[in-house]
Motif scaffolding. Structure first.
Motif, PDB file in Angstrom:
ATOM      1  N   VAL A 184       0.005   0.049  12.870  1.00 14.79           N
ATOM      2  CA  VAL A 184       1.182  -0.563  12.248  1.00 14.79           C
ATOM      3  C   VAL A 184       2.435  -0.168  13.010  1.00 14.79           C
ATOM      4  N   ARG A 185       3.461  -0.992  12.908  1.00 14.01           N
ATOM      5  CA  ARG A 185       4.734  -0.657  13.544  1.00 14.01           C
ATOM      6  C   ARG A 185       5.557   0.299  12.689  1.00 14.01           C
ATOM      7  N   ASP A 186       5.409   0.184  11.376  1.00 16.49           N
ATOM      8  CA  ASP A 186       6.154   1.042  10.457  1.00 16.49           C
ATOM      9  C   ASP A 186       5.156   1.789   9.581  1.00 16.49           C
ATOM     10  N   PRO A 187       5.020   3.111   9.745  1.00 14.75           N
ATOM     11  CA  PRO A 187       4.017   3.852   8.971  1.00 14.75           C
ATOM     12  C   PRO A 187       4.231   3.795   7.472  1.00 14.75           C
ATOM     13  N   MET A 188       5.460   3.556   7.028  1.00 15.25           N
ATOM     14  CA  MET A 188       5.720   3.491   5.591  1.00 15.25           C
ATOM     15  C   MET A 188       4.993   2.314   4.945  1.00 15.25           C
ATOM     16  N   THR A 189       4.778   1.244   5.714  1.00 19.31           N
ATOM     17  CA  THR A 189       4.095   0.075   5.145  1.00 19.31           C
ATOM     18  C   THR A 189       2.616   0.326   4.909  1.00 19.31           C
ATOM     19  N   ALA A 190       2.096   1.394   5.510  1.00 18.27           N
ATOM     20  CA  ALA A 190       0.673   1.711   5.358  1.00 18.27           C
ATOM     21  C   ALA A 190       0.454   2.918   4.455  1.00 18.27           C
ATOM     22  N   ALA A 191       1.462   3.318   3.702  1.00 18.26           N
ATOM     23  CA  ALA A 191       1.361   4.511   2.860  1.00 18.26           C
ATOM     24  C   ALA A 191       0.225   4.394   1.845  1.00 18.26           C
ATOM     25  N   ALA A 192       0.034   3.194   1.297  1.00 16.02           N
ATOM     26  CA  ALA A 192      -1.017   3.002   0.295  1.00 16.02           C
ATOM     27  C   ALA A 192      -2.409   3.209   0.881  1.00 16.02           C
ATOM     28  N   PHE A 193      -2.568   2.924   2.173  1.00 19.69           N
ATOM     29  CA  PHE A 193      -3.859   3.137   2.826  1.00 19.69           C
ATOM     30  C   PHE A 193      -4.044   4.610   3.183  1.00 19.69           C
ATOM     31  N   LYS A 194      -2.955   5.237   3.608  1.00 19.85           N
ATOM     32  CA  LYS A 194      -3.031   6.640   4.036  1.00 19.85           C
ATOM     33  C   LYS A 194      -3.434   7.555   2.882  1.00 19.85           C
ATOM     34  N   VAL A 195      -2.894   7.293   1.696  1.00 18.99           N
ATOM     35  CA  VAL A 195      -3.229   8.155   0.560  1.00 18.99           C
ATOM     36  C   VAL A 195      -4.693   7.996   0.164  1.00 18.99           C
ATOM     37  N   ARG A 196      -5.317   6.919   0.590  1.00 13.81           N
ATOM     38  CA  ARG A 196      -6.735   6.712   0.309  1.00 13.81           C
ATOM     39  C   ARG A 196      -7.626   7.215   1.447  1.00 13.81           C
ATOM     40  N   GLY A 197      -7.029   7.821   2.455  1.00 16.17           N
ATOM     41  CA  GLY A 197      -7.831   8.413   3.515  1.00 16.17           C
ATOM     42  C   GLY A 197      -7.827   7.687   4.836  1.00 16.17           C
ATOM     43  N   ALA A 198      -7.084   6.593   4.951  1.00 12.96           N
ATOM     44  CA  ALA A 198      -7.033   5.860   6.218  1.00 12.96           C
ATOM     45  C   ALA A 198      -6.213   6.618   7.249  1.00 12.96           C
ATOM     46  N   GLN A 199      -6.574   6.456   8.507  1.00 12.18           N
ATOM     47  CA  GLN A 199      -5.790   7.033   9.604  1.00 12.18           C
ATOM     48  C   GLN A 199      -4.764   6.000  10.045  1.00 12.18           C
TER      49      GLN A 199
END
Length: 285
Positions: free
Chosen positions: A32-47
């Motif tokens: 992703v270009r902006d890590p904040m947009t992927a926050a929902a995936f990160k909290v579930r364990g995504a890299q």
């Protein structure tokens, strides 16, 4: 459990695919270009890897150590990023990166109606992108979807903008035929395609269990929201900024009523039953 790199994870369909991958217990990496947009995936364990999906070096690096790449990167408007840069060059970059990283397969999401046609630049760009991906020689499956519907975003935004004063505006005749599929079902197809090596090298066209017109889908929205306005059909040239002109006027050829069940062994939900409940405005608390 598969190791999957997902490109386009924060888009309309991509969000559903990302969560479906995680629901299946797979290891997910998103670019992703902006890590904040992927926050929902990160909290579930995504890299989460930060970078541009149109940069060859970045995609190659992000793909290292993964087995499969799923790409939903595309634009439906020729601005601010162009069809050429995203829909045509993007798949070529994807294929090259996949080969360089040694991934086992690629699932590339395209659109039903993709073909070389000067009247429809979007569909021409999607067809050209498919050709570019194939030329790289990567082991890939191309999934072409009809209209994808969800509780928010996509065509729903277009319908909301089409309510102007006392009218509900339909560009053109509204009689173009479509075979809408729910985002949840489309995401399931995309993720399941990873485990279907027999689909490699094929273009698979997928849609929901109903063939309806653009106007019919618009009616689902009007009824769900209890909007009682006169429908006004206008020629596209009369509209200012016709955001939904392409969808309203271009026929999305049916994939076959049983396309999903014949390929994946299950039947998708009927949007006509889903829309009245899921497009109704939620009451404010």
């Amino acid at each position: 459990m598969a190791r999957i790199l997902l490109l386009g994870s924060t888009g309309f369909v991509g969000r559903g695919v990302a969560h479906k991958i995680l629901d299946g217990g797979h290891q997910l990496r998103v670019l992703v270009r902006d890590p904040m947009t992927a926050a929902a995936f990160k909290v579930r364990g995504a890299q989460v890897v930060v970078g541009d999906a149109l940069d060859p070096a970045t995609v190659t690096q992000a793909a290292q150590g993964t087995e499969h790449i799923i790409s939903l990167v595309a634009v439906r408007r020729n601005r601010p990023q162009s069809y050429l840069a995203v829909n045509v060059d993007g798949p070529r970059i994807l294929g090259g990166a996949a080969k360089a990283a040694g991934v086992r397969s690629v699932v590339f999401v395209s659109a039903i109606g993709s073909k070389l046609d000067p009247h429809y630049k979007y569909y021409t760009s999607r067809w050209m992108g498919e050709q570019e991906l194939a030329r790289t020689g990567v082991a890939g499956t191309i999934l072409r979807f009809s209209f994808v519907l969800a509780e928010e975003g996509g065509i729903l935004n277009d319908f909301e903008r089409a309510i102007v004063g006392p009218f509900a505006i339909i560009p053109g005749s509204g009689q173009a035929k479509m075979q809408p599929i729910l985002r949840e079902d489309a995401a399931r197809c995309i993720v399941e395609a990873i485990a279907r090596p027999e689909l490699l090298g094929h273009i698979v066209e997928l849609g929901g269990p109903e063939v309806v017109t653009y106007e019919t889908i618009f009616d689902w929205f009007l009824h769900a929201r209890n909007i009682k306005k006169a429908k006004l059909k206008l020629p596209v040239p009369l509209l200012l900024g016709p955001a939904i002109a392409m969808e309203a006027l271009s026929t999305n050829p049916p994939a076959g009523i049983d396309s999903v069940s014949s390929q994946f062994g299950w039947r998708p939900s009927a949007p006509s039953s889903w829309a009245p409940v899921n497009w109704a405005k939620k009451p404010r608390r």
